[in-house]
Design a protein around this motif. Sequence first.
Motif, PDB file in Angstrom:
ATOM      1  N   THR A 104      -3.574  19.358  18.262  1.00  0.00           N
ATOM      2  CA  THR A 104      -4.828  19.827  18.843  1.00  0.00           C
ATOM      3  C   THR A 104      -5.242  21.048  18.038  1.00  0.00           C
ATOM      4  O   THR A 104      -4.503  22.024  17.949  1.00  0.00           O
TER       5      THR A 104
ATOM      6  N   ARG B  94      -8.316  23.790  17.543  1.00  0.00           N
ATOM      7  CA  ARG B  94      -9.574  24.353  18.023  1.00  0.00           C
ATOM      8  C   ARG B  94      -9.911  25.637  17.311  1.00  0.00           C
ATOM      9  O   ARG B  94     -10.934  26.255  17.592  1.00  0.00           O
ATOM     10  N   TYR B  95      -9.012  26.085  16.438  1.00  0.00           N
ATOM     11  CA  TYR B  95      -9.194  27.391  15.815  1.00  0.00           C
ATOM     12  C   TYR B  95      -9.003  27.287  14.314  1.00  0.00           C
ATOM     13  O   TYR B  95      -8.343  26.374  13.813  1.00  0.00           O
TER      14      TYR B  95
ATOM     15  N   ARG C 138      -4.822  28.291  13.391  1.00  0.00           N
ATOM     16  CA  ARG C 138      -3.660  27.958  14.206  1.00  0.00           C
ATOM     17  C   ARG C 138      -3.928  26.674  14.970  1.00  0.00           C
ATOM     18  O   ARG C 138      -5.078  26.310  15.219  1.00  0.00           O
ATOM     19  N   LEU C 139      -2.847  26.009  15.364  1.00  0.00           N
ATOM     20  CA  LEU C 139      -2.998  24.740  16.068  1.00  0.00           C
ATOM     21  C   LEU C 139      -1.775  24.461  16.921  1.00  0.00           C
ATOM     22  O   LEU C 139      -0.759  25.160  16.867  1.00  0.00           O
ATOM     23  N   ILE C 140      -1.921  23.407  17.728  1.00  0.00           N
ATOM     24  CA  ILE C 140      -0.861  22.986  18.629  1.00  0.00           C
ATOM     25  C   ILE C 140      -0.264  21.667  18.142  1.00  0.00           C
ATOM     26  O   ILE C 140      -1.009  20.780  17.723  1.00  0.00           O
TER      27      ILE C 140
ATOM     28  N   LEU D 259       1.948  26.226  17.094  1.00  0.00           N
ATOM     29  CA  LEU D 259       2.387  26.314  18.481  1.00  0.00           C
ATOM     30  C   LEU D 259       2.964  24.956  18.887  1.00  0.00           C
ATOM     31  O   LEU D 259       2.233  23.971  18.939  1.00  0.00           O
TER      32      LEU D 259
ATOM     33  N   ARG E  52       5.432  29.284  17.379  1.00  0.00           N
ATOM     34  CA  ARG E  52       5.502  29.588  18.817  1.00  0.00           C
ATOM     35  C   ARG E  52       5.947  28.344  19.562  1.00  0.00           C
ATOM     36  O   ARG E  52       5.584  27.228  19.189  1.00  0.00           O
TER      37      ARG E  52
ATOM     38  N   TYR F 205       1.092  37.749  28.959  1.00  0.00           N
ATOM     39  CA  TYR F 205       0.219  37.516  27.808  1.00  0.00           C
ATOM     40  C   TYR F 205      -1.159  37.049  28.268  1.00  0.00           C
ATOM     41  O   TYR F 205      -2.161  37.698  27.981  1.00  0.00           O
ATOM     42  N   TYR F 206      -1.211  35.945  28.980  1.00  0.00           N
ATOM     43  CA  TYR F 206      -2.471  35.437  29.498  1.00  0.00           C
ATOM     44  C   TYR F 206      -2.365  35.148  30.987  1.00  0.00           C
ATOM     45  O   TYR F 206      -1.278  34.815  31.490  1.00  0.00           O
TER      46      TYR F 206
ATOM     47  N   LYS G 282     -10.805  29.641  23.964  1.00  0.00           N
ATOM     48  CA  LYS G 282     -10.532  30.536  25.085  1.00  0.00           C
ATOM     49  C   LYS G 282     -11.588  31.625  25.183  1.00  0.00           C
ATOM     50  O   LYS G 282     -11.962  32.219  24.173  1.00  0.00           O
TER      51      LYS G 282
HETATM   52  C1  LIG Z   1      -4.465  28.292  23.362  1.00  0.00           C
HETATM   53  C2  LIG Z   1      -4.487  27.607  22.093  1.00  0.00           C
HETATM   54  C3  LIG Z   1      -3.998  28.199  20.926  1.00  0.00           C
HETATM   55  C4  LIG Z   1      -3.380  29.578  20.905  1.00  0.00           C
HETATM   56  O1  LIG Z   1      -4.328  30.523  21.255  1.00  0.00           O
HETATM   57  P1  LIG Z   1      -3.977  32.081  21.139  1.00  0.00           P
HETATM   58  O2  LIG Z   1      -5.152  32.759  21.764  1.00  0.00           O
HETATM   59  O3  LIG Z   1      -3.802  32.381  19.701  1.00  0.00           O
HETATM   60  O4  LIG Z   1      -2.709  32.295  21.909  1.00  0.00           O
HETATM   61  C5  LIG Z   1      -4.068  27.508  19.758  1.00  0.00           C
HETATM   62  N1  LIG Z   1      -4.618  26.273  19.721  1.00  0.00           N
HETATM   63  C6  LIG Z   1      -5.111  25.682  20.811  1.00  0.00           C
HETATM   64  C7  LIG Z   1      -5.675  24.329  20.699  1.00  0.00           C
HETATM   65  C8  LIG Z   1      -5.061  26.318  22.042  1.00  0.00           C
HETATM   66  O5  LIG Z   1      -5.543  25.723  23.118  1.00  0.00           O
END
Ligand SMILES: *Cc1c(COP(=O)(O)O)cnc(C)c1O
Length: 415
Positions: free
Chosen positions: A154, A156-157, A160-162, A211, A242, A331-332, A381
């Motif tokens: 996934t 979205r950024y 970084r990714l999941i 992540l 992570r 953290y959140y 987010k």
């Molecule tokens: C939450 C999330 C992250 C990590 O977000 P951070 O604000 O950096 O902790 C990375 N990728 C996706 C798709 C997320 O939903």
Amino acid sequence: MEHNMDEKRKISLQRADELYNEIEDFLQFKEEFLRETAKRRDIISRQHKKELMEYFGASPEDWDDWHWQLKNRISSVSTLGKFIRLSEKQQKTMAEISKKYRWATTPYYLSLMDYEDMSYPINKMALPSPEENDASGELDPMGEEFTNPAPCITRRYPNRLIVNVTSSCAMFCRHCQRRRLIGESDRIESEANVSAAIEYIRNTREIRDVLITGGDPMMLPDELLEKIISRIREIPHVEIIRIGTRVPVTMPQRITPELAEMLKKYHPLYINTQFNHPGELTEDAVRACERLADAGIPIGNQMVFLKGINNDKYIVQLLNEGLLKARVRPYYIFHPKQVTGTKHFQITVEEGLKIMEYLRGHTSGLAIPQYIVNAPNGYGKIPLLPNYIKESDESHARLKTWEGREVEIGYFDGQ
Ligand SMILES: *Cc1c(COP(=O)(O)O)cnc(C)c1O
Ligand code: SF4
């Protein structure tokens, strides 16, 4: 106005009294809560554990073995009914709901429950409730299916990714925001899919933060988990890894010394977990967190606001102060999404913001996480903060302090 030493001291002492008044109510709440919790822990949970061990014919070593905890998960209403007092009607409704949404709890998490009172927060997070039958909401409110550039990923950024490595979890939380994927099966992603995900990361140079989540990656055996982590660690542009896991909460036995030894080879490595209620901060859970912290792993907590569980300023304060003692940094806090079957946990943004506003000043900044709403369609987010700005322009800003005093700041190059 000039003050001499004595006057200064007198004013400071008056201020200290004022500050004490700000926290007096909380201290009373805390004392009662801790007394109640100590009773639950030392008498009730210990008794529950004994009964559960007898029922399963388990030794103390079995209980402390996460494989045993997993193998003996309770997922049938009739077994549950041997421990928790359920009316026939409750049993019937629960059995019906479990056809729609799977449920299971580890014996450990069951031992923390209230056997008489289904509204106790730990029960509510783990056991199906009739309210799950409400069909409103969406199954995929975040549009995860449209942010999936490679298998298991996934994104979205920008950087970084999941990576989702499994759909399995130790317990199937009733408030799970990904319940369309979790609990249908205990599926570990195929080696081919995980390899394709790792290839995607390797070929995408801007990804510096990976992540690993699921489901719960800690459901994988150590060897498989290590294989995935070590392959990601080999990628030169991946700076940090992570892991998102709820096992410190639902199955702390998983955090073995061997696991901690393995993980510490792959630093910089961070872990985020999800404690939602101070009742979850048991000795076992705290020991699991300390073990990870001793391995040099910074641990963060990602709470979810849940009605009837933690939509209370004092509960959040107690939880977050307790987490810091266990070396976990809040953290959140996530605002709950409109996921089908979780309507009964919904709170409003106003309610959440009031709690955030209370925390500031009343507790350590370290105990104050960011309040986050996940935007629809996978747009990311959104941080929410109470409004501290009364008015502002090029020359000044009028702001509000944590106690509600209005103050003004000016700028050097303003008037
Ligand atoms: C939450 C999330 C992250 C990590 O977000 P951070 O604000 O950096 O902790 C990375 N990728 C996706 C798709 C997320 O939903
Ligand atoms: S551990 Fe996380 S992914 Fe698994 S059921 Fe609970 S909230 Fe959902």
